[in-house]
Write a protein that holds these residues in place. Structure first.
Motif, PDB file in Angstrom:
ATOM      1  N   GLU A  66     -56.979 -24.543   6.223  1.00 29.11           N
ATOM      2  CA  GLU A  66     -55.582 -24.321   6.609  1.00 29.11           C
ATOM      3  C   GLU A  66     -55.199 -22.843   6.553  1.00 29.11           C
ATOM      4  OE1 GLU A  66     -56.647 -25.803   3.910  1.00 29.11           O
ATOM      5  OE2 GLU A  66     -55.616 -24.955   2.158  1.00 29.11           O
ATOM      6  N   THR A  67     -56.019 -22.027   5.887  1.00 26.54           N
ATOM      7  CA  THR A  67     -55.692 -20.601   5.795  1.00 26.54           C
ATOM      8  C   THR A  67     -56.118 -19.822   7.033  1.00 26.54           C
ATOM      9  OG1 THR A  67     -57.777 -20.057   4.670  1.00 26.54           O
ATOM     10  CG2 THR A  67     -55.881 -20.578   3.258  1.00 26.54           C
ATOM     11  N   TRP A  68     -56.942 -20.435   7.889  1.00 27.19           N
ATOM     12  CA  TRP A  68     -57.435 -19.668   9.041  1.00 27.19           C
ATOM     13  C   TRP A  68     -57.680 -20.487  10.310  1.00 27.19           C
ATOM     14  CZ3 TRP A  68     -62.089 -21.477  10.839  1.00 27.19           C
ATOM     15  CH2 TRP A  68     -62.850 -22.246   9.939  1.00 27.19           C
ATOM     16  N   ASP A  69     -57.851 -21.794  10.205  1.00 23.02           N
ATOM     17  CA  ASP A  69     -58.232 -22.575  11.385  1.00 23.02           C
ATOM     18  C   ASP A  69     -56.963 -23.048  12.104  1.00 23.02           C
ATOM     19  OD1 ASP A  69     -59.286 -24.129  13.324  1.00 23.02           O
ATOM     20  OD2 ASP A  69     -60.520 -25.370  11.990  1.00 23.02           O
ATOM     21  N   PHE A  70     -56.411 -22.147  12.911  1.00 23.58           N
ATOM     22  CA  PHE A  70     -55.122 -22.442  13.520  1.00 23.58           C
ATOM     23  C   PHE A  70     -55.233 -23.249  14.819  1.00 23.58           C
ATOM     24  CE2 PHE A  70     -53.959 -18.476  11.009  1.00 23.58           C
ATOM     25  CZ  PHE A  70     -53.639 -19.232   9.902  1.00 23.58           C
ATOM     26  N   LYS A  71     -56.461 -23.724  15.097  1.00 20.90           N
ATOM     27  CA  LYS A  71     -56.589 -24.764  16.127  1.00 20.90           C
ATOM     28  C   LYS A  71     -56.258 -26.114  15.508  1.00 20.90           C
ATOM     29  CE  LYS A  71     -59.983 -22.545  19.063  1.00 20.90           C
ATOM     30  NZ  LYS A  71     -61.382 -22.149  18.999  1.00 20.90           N
ATOM     31  N   ARG A  72     -56.555 -26.232  14.214  1.00 20.84           N
ATOM     32  CA  ARG A  72     -56.281 -27.503  13.514  1.00 20.84           C
ATOM     33  C   ARG A  72     -54.962 -27.474  12.763  1.00 20.84           C
ATOM     34  NH1 ARG A  72     -61.229 -28.014   9.751  1.00 20.84           N
ATOM     35  NH2 ARG A  72     -60.094 -29.786   8.903  1.00 20.84           N
ATOM     36  N   PHE A  73     -54.552 -26.301  12.303  1.00 23.71           N
ATOM     37  CA  PHE A  73     -53.338 -26.193  11.467  1.00 23.71           C
ATOM     38  C   PHE A  73     -52.393 -25.185  12.109  1.00 23.71           C
ATOM     39  CE2 PHE A  73     -56.907 -27.327   8.780  1.00 23.71           C
ATOM     40  CZ  PHE A  73     -56.409 -28.388   8.024  1.00 23.71           C
ATOM     41  N   ASP A  74     -51.136 -25.545  12.147  1.00 21.27           N
ATOM     42  CA  ASP A  74     -50.133 -24.684  12.790  1.00 21.27           C
ATOM     43  C   ASP A  74     -49.566 -23.699  11.769  1.00 21.27           C
ATOM     44  OD1 ASP A  74     -48.049 -23.488  14.067  1.00 21.27           O
ATOM     45  OD2 ASP A  74     -47.102 -25.357  14.744  1.00 21.27           O
ATOM     46  N   PRO A  75     -49.828 -22.388  11.950  1.00 18.31           N
ATOM     47  CA  PRO A  75     -49.357 -21.419  10.952  1.00 18.31           C
ATOM     48  C   PRO A  75     -47.835 -21.275  10.919  1.00 18.31           C
ATOM     49  CG  PRO A  75     -50.324 -20.290  12.821  1.00 18.31           C
ATOM     50  CD  PRO A  75     -50.566 -21.763  13.043  1.00 18.31           C
ATOM     51  N   ARG A  76     -47.140 -21.878  11.916  1.00 24.00           N
ATOM     52  CA  ARG A  76     -45.664 -21.843  11.863  1.00 24.00           C
ATOM     53  C   ARG A  76     -45.113 -22.940  10.968  1.00 24.00           C
ATOM     54  NH1 ARG A  76     -45.484 -22.088  18.241  1.00 24.00           N
ATOM     55  NH2 ARG A  76     -46.979 -23.643  17.570  1.00 24.00           N
ATOM     56  N   ASP A  77     -46.006 -23.876  10.559  1.00 23.63           N
ATOM     57  CA  ASP A  77     -45.595 -24.944   9.635  1.00 23.63           C
ATOM     58  C   ASP A  77     -45.576 -24.368   8.213  1.00 23.63           C
ATOM     59  OD1 ASP A  77     -45.427 -27.064   7.891  1.00 23.63           O
ATOM     60  OD2 ASP A  77     -46.988 -28.260   8.871  1.00 23.63           O
ATOM     61  N   PRO A  78     -44.420 -24.370   7.540  1.00 26.25           N
ATOM     62  CA  PRO A  78     -44.357 -23.779   6.200  1.00 26.25           C
ATOM     63  C   PRO A  78     -45.272 -24.442   5.181  1.00 26.25           C
ATOM     64  CG  PRO A  78     -42.207 -24.688   6.870  1.00 26.25           C
ATOM     65  CD  PRO A  78     -43.133 -24.859   8.033  1.00 26.25           C
ATOM     66  N   ALA A  79     -45.714 -25.670   5.473  1.00 24.43           N
ATOM     67  CA  ALA A  79     -46.670 -26.304   4.565  1.00 24.43           C
ATOM     68  C   ALA A  79     -48.066 -25.688   4.734  1.00 24.43           C
ATOM     69  CB  ALA A  79     -46.735 -27.807   4.837  1.00 24.43           C
ATOM     70  N   VAL A  80     -48.252 -24.960   5.832  1.00 24.96           N
ATOM     71  CA  VAL A  80     -49.538 -24.312   6.102  1.00 24.96           C
ATOM     72  C   VAL A  80     -49.489 -22.835   5.704  1.00 24.96           C
ATOM     73  CG1 VAL A  80     -51.124 -23.586   7.947  1.00 24.96           C
ATOM     74  CG2 VAL A  80     -50.144 -25.904   7.953  1.00 24.96           C
ATOM     75  N   SER A  81     -48.433 -22.154   6.115  1.00 23.14           N
ATOM     76  CA  SER A  81     -48.326 -20.717   5.869  1.00 23.14           C
ATOM     77  C   SER A  81     -46.857 -20.317   5.857  1.00 23.14           C
ATOM     78  CB  SER A  81     -49.066 -19.966   6.988  1.00 23.14           C
ATOM     79  OG  SER A  81     -48.872 -18.585   6.872  1.00 23.14           O
ATOM     80  N   ARG A  82     -46.495 -19.468   4.916  1.00 26.31           N
ATOM     81  CA  ARG A  82     -45.123 -18.980   4.872  1.00 26.31           C
ATOM     82  C   ARG A  82     -45.149 -17.501   4.538  1.00 26.31           C
ATOM     83  NH1 ARG A  82     -45.760 -21.934  -0.151  1.00 26.31           N
ATOM     84  NH2 ARG A  82     -45.553 -20.534  -1.941  1.00 26.31           N
ATOM     85  N   ARG A  83     -44.150 -16.769   5.026  1.00 24.60           N
ATOM     86  CA  ARG A  83     -43.979 -15.378   4.633  1.00 24.60           C
ATOM     87  C   ARG A  83     -43.173 -15.368   3.344  1.00 24.60           C
ATOM     88  NH1 ARG A  83     -46.857 -11.491   6.238  1.00 24.60           N
ATOM     89  NH2 ARG A  83     -45.207  -9.976   6.639  1.00 24.60           N
ATOM     90  N   GLN A  84     -43.687 -14.722   2.339  1.00 27.93           N
ATOM     91  CA  GLN A  84     -42.994 -14.696   1.050  1.00 27.93           C
ATOM     92  C   GLN A  84     -42.992 -13.263   0.534  1.00 27.93           C
ATOM     93  OE1 GLN A  84     -44.241 -17.839  -1.578  1.00 27.93           O
ATOM     94  NE2 GLN A  84     -42.948 -17.144  -3.267  1.00 27.93           N
ATOM     95  N   SER A  85     -41.878 -12.854  -0.028  1.00 25.62           N
ATOM     96  CA  SER A  85     -41.788 -11.471  -0.491  1.00 25.62           C
ATOM     97  C   SER A  85     -42.618 -11.278  -1.760  1.00 25.62           C
ATOM     98  CB  SER A  85     -40.334 -11.083  -0.757  1.00 25.62           C
ATOM     99  OG  SER A  85     -39.846 -11.782  -1.887  1.00 25.62           O
ATOM    100  N   VAL A  86     -43.108 -10.066  -1.890  1.00 25.15           N
ATOM    101  CA  VAL A  86     -43.845  -9.709  -3.100  1.00 25.15           C
ATOM    102  C   VAL A  86     -42.944  -9.913  -4.312  1.00 25.15           C
ATOM    103  CG1 VAL A  86     -44.819  -7.719  -4.336  1.00 25.15           C
ATOM    104  CG2 VAL A  86     -45.426  -8.136  -1.939  1.00 25.15           C
ATOM    105  N   GLU A  87     -41.674  -9.597  -4.131  1.00 20.49           N
ATOM    106  CA  GLU A  87     -40.711  -9.732  -5.224  1.00 20.49           C
ATOM    107  C   GLU A  87     -40.618 -11.188  -5.707  1.00 20.49           C
ATOM    108  OE1 GLU A  87     -36.946  -8.327  -3.982  1.00 20.49           O
ATOM    109  OE2 GLU A  87     -36.160  -8.164  -6.007  1.00 20.49           O
ATOM    110  N   SER A  88     -40.519 -12.131  -4.758  1.00 23.11           N
ATOM    111  CA  SER A  88     -40.368 -13.529  -5.189  1.00 23.11           C
ATOM    112  C   SER A  88     -41.676 -14.084  -5.746  1.00 23.11           C
ATOM    113  CB  SER A  88     -39.825 -14.408  -4.059  1.00 23.11           C
ATOM    114  OG  SER A  88     -40.824 -14.698  -3.131  1.00 23.11           O
ATOM    115  N   LEU A  89     -42.806 -13.620  -5.232  1.00 23.90           N
ATOM    116  CA  LEU A  89     -44.091 -14.052  -5.810  1.00 23.90           C
ATOM    117  C   LEU A  89     -44.211 -13.543  -7.248  1.00 23.90           C
ATOM    118  CD1 LEU A  89     -46.450 -13.403  -2.767  1.00 23.90           C
ATOM    119  CD2 LEU A  89     -46.097 -15.621  -3.876  1.00 23.90           C
TER     120      LEU A  89
END
Ligand code: SF4
Length: 253
Positions: A66-89
């Motif tokens: 799910e971290t790279w195979d975007f033929k199988r997983f949609d990176p726009r799906d937050p369950a797959v990938s999300r943009r998160q600030s360094v501050e909140s991490l």
């Protein structure tokens, strides 16, 4: 990689205040390598430059596609990938007293500038940082200063893909010279031990661990038993996959 994924990747590289994140979890136990059994928090970054498990020579599959195979997983799906600030991490990681923080992937060093910013914040707060990497990126000098260890897992031919993509001599040498690298080879076949030994000799690697491939406790135990004697003979350390022994292939463990 498709155009959408490339755009997401390039945006993740240029903005060091945010990271592309697949998941965060813990506290749990570090399951692999020299720190096995230590309590740790995990930050799994999205994106990888390799695609282990694809191609005719591949004998095992990546367990985080799910971290790279975007033929199988949609990176726009937050369950797959999300943009998160360094501050909140950073805020998430510091909310519990767990001292060890493992940043994994995917390949975390794709996002070098954001990763360095995150490592700076966590190191500054007194946390220990381990970075899990496939060994194809040269770490920045600043990043080296912040991490306790790089857990480097060079990919062997049984991962599939071009050797020139999997093995990047300049990166392996830089990691070895950082004095903070421990090398961990995933073994799925007896021939992998021979290939690992060749790389260890070629790049004068020290602190070498071998670990069986497998997503079930039976496969991990069988693999460890099969390779134990040869690992001893070669001077390698042996790692379990503790999380698999405890919880099989449950995600977020
Ligand atoms: S380097 Fe790691 S994350 Fe990337 S494809 Fe290979 S196993 Fe998966």
């Amino acid at each position: 990689m498709n155009a959408g994924a490339l755009h997401l990747l390039s945006s993740s590289v240029t903005d060091d205040r945010q990271l592309s994140v697949a998941e965060t979890f813990g506290p749990t136990f570090q399951g692999e390598g020299p720190s096995t059994g230590r309590q740790a928090l995990f930050i799994r970054l999205s994106r990888c430059n390799l695609s282990c498990g694809q191609g005719q020579l591949a004998r095992w599959a990546c367990d985080t596609p799910e971290t790279w195979d975007f033929k199988r997983f949609d990176p726009r799906d937050p369950a797959v990938s999300r943009r998160q600030s360094v501050e909140s991490l950073t805020e998430w990681a510091l909310a519990v007293p767990t001292r060890l923080i493992v940043i994994t992937g995917g390949e975390p060093m794709i996002q070098m500038s954001g990763l360095t910013r995150l490592a700076r914040a966590l190191h500054g707060a007194g946390r220990e940082i381990e970075i899990e990497t496939n060994g194809t990126f040269i770490p920045s000098g600043e990043l080296v200063g912040y991490v306790r260890a790089f857990n480097v897992s060079p990919k062997l031919s049984t991962a599939g893909g071009r050797a020139s993509a999997r093995i990047v001599p300049a990166a392996l040498r830089a990691l070895a010279e950082s004095g903070k690298a421990r090398f961990k080879f995933v073994i799925s076949h007896p021939g992998d031990l021979v290939e690992a030994a060749e790389l260890v000799e070629r790049f004068a690697l020290s602190e070498v661990w071998v670990m069986p491939e497998g997503v079930s406790s039976k496969a991990v135990l069988d693999g460890m038993r099969e390779m134990a004697q040869e690992a001893l003979r070669l001077g390698f350390n042996l790692s379990p996959r503790l999380h698999t022994l405890l919880w099989e292939d449950e995600r977020g463990r």
